[in-house]
Structure formats: structure tokens, C-alpha cells
Design a protein around this motif. Structure first.
Motif, short mmCIF file in Angstrom:
data_model
loop_
_atom_site.label_atom_id
_atom_site.label_comp_id
_atom_site.label_asym_id
_atom_site.label_seq_id
_atom_site.Cartn_x
_atom_site.Cartn_y
_atom_site.Cartn_z
N THR A 1 173.75 -61.22 3.17
CA THR A 1 174.83 -61.65 2.52
C THR A 1 175.65 -62.78 3.06
OG1 THR A 1 176.37 -60.72 0.90
CG2 THR A 1 176.35 -59.71 3.10
N ARG B 1 178.66 -58.92 -6.88
CA ARG B 1 178.36 -60.30 -6.57
C ARG B 1 177.29 -60.71 -6.36
NH1 ARG B 1 183.31 -62.51 -4.36
NH2 ARG B 1 184.72 -60.78 -4.04
N GLU B 2 176.21 -59.73 -6.24
CA GLU B 2 174.67 -59.75 -6.07
C GLU B 2 174.03 -58.41 -6.08
OE1 GLU B 2 174.07 -60.77 -1.60
OE2 GLU B 2 176.36 -60.01 -1.31
N PHE C 1 172.80 -64.29 -10.14
CA PHE C 1 173.20 -63.35 -8.59
C PHE C 1 172.15 -63.63 -7.87
CE2 PHE C 1 175.06 -61.34 -12.43
CZ PHE C 1 176.41 -61.20 -11.97
N ALA C 2 172.43 -63.48 -6.58
CA ALA C 2 171.52 -63.38 -5.40
C ALA C 2 170.87 -62.13 -5.38
CB ALA C 2 172.13 -63.65 -4.06
N VAL C 3 169.62 -61.85 -5.06
CA VAL C 3 169.04 -60.61 -5.22
C VAL C 3 168.14 -60.50 -3.71
CG1 VAL C 3 167.08 -59.32 -6.09
CG2 VAL C 3 168.81 -60.62 -7.60
N SER C 4 168.60 -59.77 -2.91
CA SER C 4 167.91 -59.46 -1.44
C SER C 4 167.32 -58.25 -1.52
CB SER C 4 168.99 -59.40 -0.63
OG SER C 4 169.65 -60.56 -0.87
#
Length: 172
Positions: free
Chosen positions: A92, A23-24, A48-51
Motif C-alpha cells: 500500500t 481506499r483499496e 481502486f487499487a487491488v492487491s
């Protein structure tokens, strides 16, 4: 498959610092990966989210965590692992179940979808980490495959260092 070359000389990125959940992405900021490297992941995977997750000492993010199922993160028990997990939970919007193992290196496992036949989890062998076997046995819906990784670990590698991601549509 699209191959992307990191062309920024200031970017450092090690695959062992990149955790894709499906998901990320979580990118560990470590001795081997910097913020510019994480930005390269974000630039490449815009859907996609990237943290970023700080990783202390000489560890990689996946030295103590990995995906143990579609929504399950296997995580070691050290303070560094716990701190990284807390950071990921804060960053998240998705809820992940956690499977805590007493040995950080055992937190590095490989989840494998086998199509309609089910799923498997490659994990460190009980000969290497006997105390970490019991948590994995709680994953009753997965075929557990123990794998010895002590020789690779001597060189700083982990179980996921010996794997490839193959993205193939499965016949249903």
C-alpha cells in the motif's frame, strides 16, 4: 447497486478473503480464492487499487483482520496474521494504524459509521475472547458493541460474515 456476476469458471472468490479499506482492496489468496478471483475484483472496481495477500492454511484473510476504523486495521497476533499485515504494508501507499489483538478471530470486527452521531465497532464478546477486549477499549472515539459469534464460528463463519455493506449518503 451494481451486481456483477463472476463468469470465469476458473475464478474462485470468497467474500471472507476480500478486505475493503475504503481506499483499496486487499484480496487474500487462499484455499477459497485464487488469483483469477482477485482479478475479477480488480476488473469490477477499477477506481481502486487491488492487491493480493497470500493466506496460509485453511484461513480466510478476514479470519484474522478487518477494518476497525477508517484508517485502522484490527489484526490478530499469529504468525500468519503478522505476515499478512507485513505484506499489506508493503503493497500500500497509504498508512494504516494497526490494532493488534491476541486472538486471531477477534481481529474480525465490523466498523459502522453512524452518521453525525459517530461510529461503532462490533467486536467479538469478552466472554469468547477476554484477552482481546483491552485493545478495543483503546478506541475511545467508537461505541463498542460486543457480539457473541461462537455458533457461527462453529460453521467457519466470522462476525463480518453476518453483516451487509450499506452505502448510503449521510445527512450532515
Amino acid at each position: 447497486m451494481r451486481v456483477v456476476e463472476v463468469t470465469d469458471d476458473g475464478a474462485t472468490l470468497d467474500g471472507s478473503d476480500v478486505l475493503f479499506t475504503g481506499r483499496e482492496f486487499f484480496v487474500g489468496i487462499s484455499k477459497w480464492t485464487n488469483h483469477r478471483g482477485a482479478e475479477m475484483v480488480a476488473d469490477t472496481f477499477r477506481d481502486f487499487a487491488v492487491s493480493t495477500v497470500p493466506v496460509a492454511g485453511s484461513s480466510h484473510l478476514k479470519s484474522f483482520c478487518s477494518m476497525a476504523g477508517p484508517d485502522t486495521v484490527a489484526i490478530g497476533s499469529s504468525e500468519a496474521a503478522k505476515k499478512a499485515m507485513r505484506t499489506m504494508e508493503q503493497l500500500t501507499d497509504h498508512h494504516y494504524d494497526t490494532l493488534t489483538v491476541p486472538d486471531d478471530p477477534a481481529g474480525n470486527c465490523v466498523y459502522v459509521r453512524l452518521g453525525p452521531k459517530g461510529s461503532a465497532l462490533l467486536h467479538r464478546s469478552p466472554e469468547e475472547f477476554p484477552n482481546s477486549l483491552q485493545p478495543f477499549q483503546k478506541l475511545a472515539d467508537l461505541t463498542l458493541i460486543p457480539a457473541a459469534c461462537s455458533e457461527v464460528a462453529k460453521l467457519g463463519g466470522a462476525l463480518s460474515s453476518c453483516s451487509l455493506l450499506i452505502n448510503k449518503k449521510l445527512d450532515r
